[in-house]
Write a protein that holds these residues in place. Structure first.
Motif, PDB file in Angstrom:
ATOM      1  N   VAL A  48      -8.360  -9.920  -0.892  1.00  0.00           N
ATOM      2  CA  VAL A  48      -8.884  -9.098  -1.973  1.00  0.00           C
ATOM      3  C   VAL A  48      -7.509  -8.577  -2.656  1.00  0.00           C
ATOM      4  O   VAL A  48      -6.767  -7.914  -1.978  1.00  0.00           O
ATOM      5  CB  VAL A  48      -9.835  -7.985  -1.464  1.00  0.00           C
ATOM      6  N   SER A  49      -7.651  -8.768  -3.870  1.00  0.00           N
ATOM      7  CA  SER A  49      -6.194  -8.510  -4.533  1.00  0.00           C
ATOM      8  C   SER A  49      -6.399  -7.453  -5.425  1.00  0.00           C
ATOM      9  O   SER A  49      -7.292  -7.517  -6.587  1.00  0.00           O
ATOM     10  CB  SER A  49      -5.767  -9.787  -5.471  1.00  0.00           C
ATOM     11  N   ALA A  65      -7.980  -3.004  -3.661  1.00  0.00           N
ATOM     12  CA  ALA A  65      -8.183  -3.782  -2.141  1.00  0.00           C
ATOM     13  C   ALA A  65      -8.764  -3.064  -1.276  1.00  0.00           C
ATOM     14  O   ALA A  65      -9.713  -3.545  -0.447  1.00  0.00           O
ATOM     15  CB  ALA A  65      -6.827  -4.436  -1.979  1.00  0.00           C
ATOM     16  N   LYS A  69     -12.358  -4.381   0.467  1.00  0.00           N
ATOM     17  CA  LYS A  69     -12.546  -4.676   1.990  1.00  0.00           C
ATOM     18  C   LYS A  69     -13.674  -3.892   2.435  1.00  0.00           C
ATOM     19  O   LYS A  69     -14.397  -4.418   3.099  1.00  0.00           O
ATOM     20  CB  LYS A  69     -11.328  -4.390   2.521  1.00  0.00           C
ATOM     21  N   GLN A  84      -5.726  -7.860   2.713  1.00  0.00           N
ATOM     22  CA  GLN A  84      -5.439  -7.041   1.507  1.00  0.00           C
ATOM     23  C   GLN A  84      -4.346  -7.126   0.647  1.00  0.00           C
ATOM     24  O   GLN A  84      -3.137  -7.270   1.350  1.00  0.00           O
ATOM     25  CB  GLN A  84      -5.691  -5.463   1.768  1.00  0.00           C
ATOM     26  N   GLN A  86      -2.290  -5.034  -2.181  1.00  0.00           N
ATOM     27  CA  GLN A  86      -2.610  -3.874  -2.549  1.00  0.00           C
ATOM     28  C   GLN A  86      -1.535  -3.241  -3.664  1.00  0.00           C
ATOM     29  O   GLN A  86      -1.543  -2.083  -4.097  1.00  0.00           O
ATOM     30  CB  GLN A  86      -2.725  -2.720  -1.624  1.00  0.00           C
TER      31      GLN A  86
END
Length: 176
Positions: A48-49, A65, A69, A84, A86
């Motif tokens: 997750v960006s 992120a 999440k 993650q 972040q």
């Protein structure tokens, strides 16, 4: 077992740090994709960006992120499967900052997930900044949740951004 990764791009959060409707729809699509790939007996990982776009003194809001999440784990995706990233504040940053995470994973496939109007530009950026995975990437889009007029305006912004990229990044391949 086939090891694959989903790269889910962030979306600016509401001012209070909560997810926008568009991000909620994107994350629902991400969870559905995760479950489908896992059902196919693939070893699915998720990056997750997204960083904290609304920076400011004393800003205690989470990063994109972190919110993404939490949405995925709340929906049943195991936390240890979610990585993650972040720091990113733009699409180009998403790819630059995710590149080392992708390289470490030895993934056979990459699923790049973002909103429908954002996907064409995201794929151009991905393929130019992460060429080692260009042949392994599949774009996956979520609907925007916007009405027709707002959606058309977002498409126009994306077309403009691609035009700017052609000037800013003259060595990039835009015919993909």
């Amino acid at each position: 077992m086939n090891k694959v990764v989903m790269l889910v791009l962030g979306k600016r959060l509401n001012r209070d740090g909560s997810p926008t409707e568009m991000l909620m729809i994107r994350m629902t699509t991400a969870v559905e994709l995760y479950n489908r790939l896992a059902a196919e007996k693939k070893d699915v990982w998720v990056i997750v960006s997204g960083g904290q776009v609304e920076k400011g003194t004393g800003n205690k809001n989470p990063t994109e992120a972190e919110v993404m999440k939490k949405l995925m784990t709340d929906a049943g995706v195991p936390a240890f499967k979610i990585i993650q990233e972040q720091k990113s504040r733009t699409t180009v940053h998403n790819m630059e900052n995710s590149r080392p995470l992708l390289s470490r994973g030895r993934y056979s496939e990459v699923y790049l997930l973002t909103t429908d109007f954002h996907l064409p530009r995201s794929l151009v950026v991905f393929k130019n900044l992460i060429p080692a995975f260009a042949s392994k990437v599949t774009g996956v889009s979520s609907v925007s949740g916007l009405d027709e007029e707002k959606h058309a305006a977002e498409v126009a912004v994306e077309v403009e951004m691609l035009a700017r990229y052609k000037t800013r990044f003259p060595t990039w391949n835009f015919d993909q």
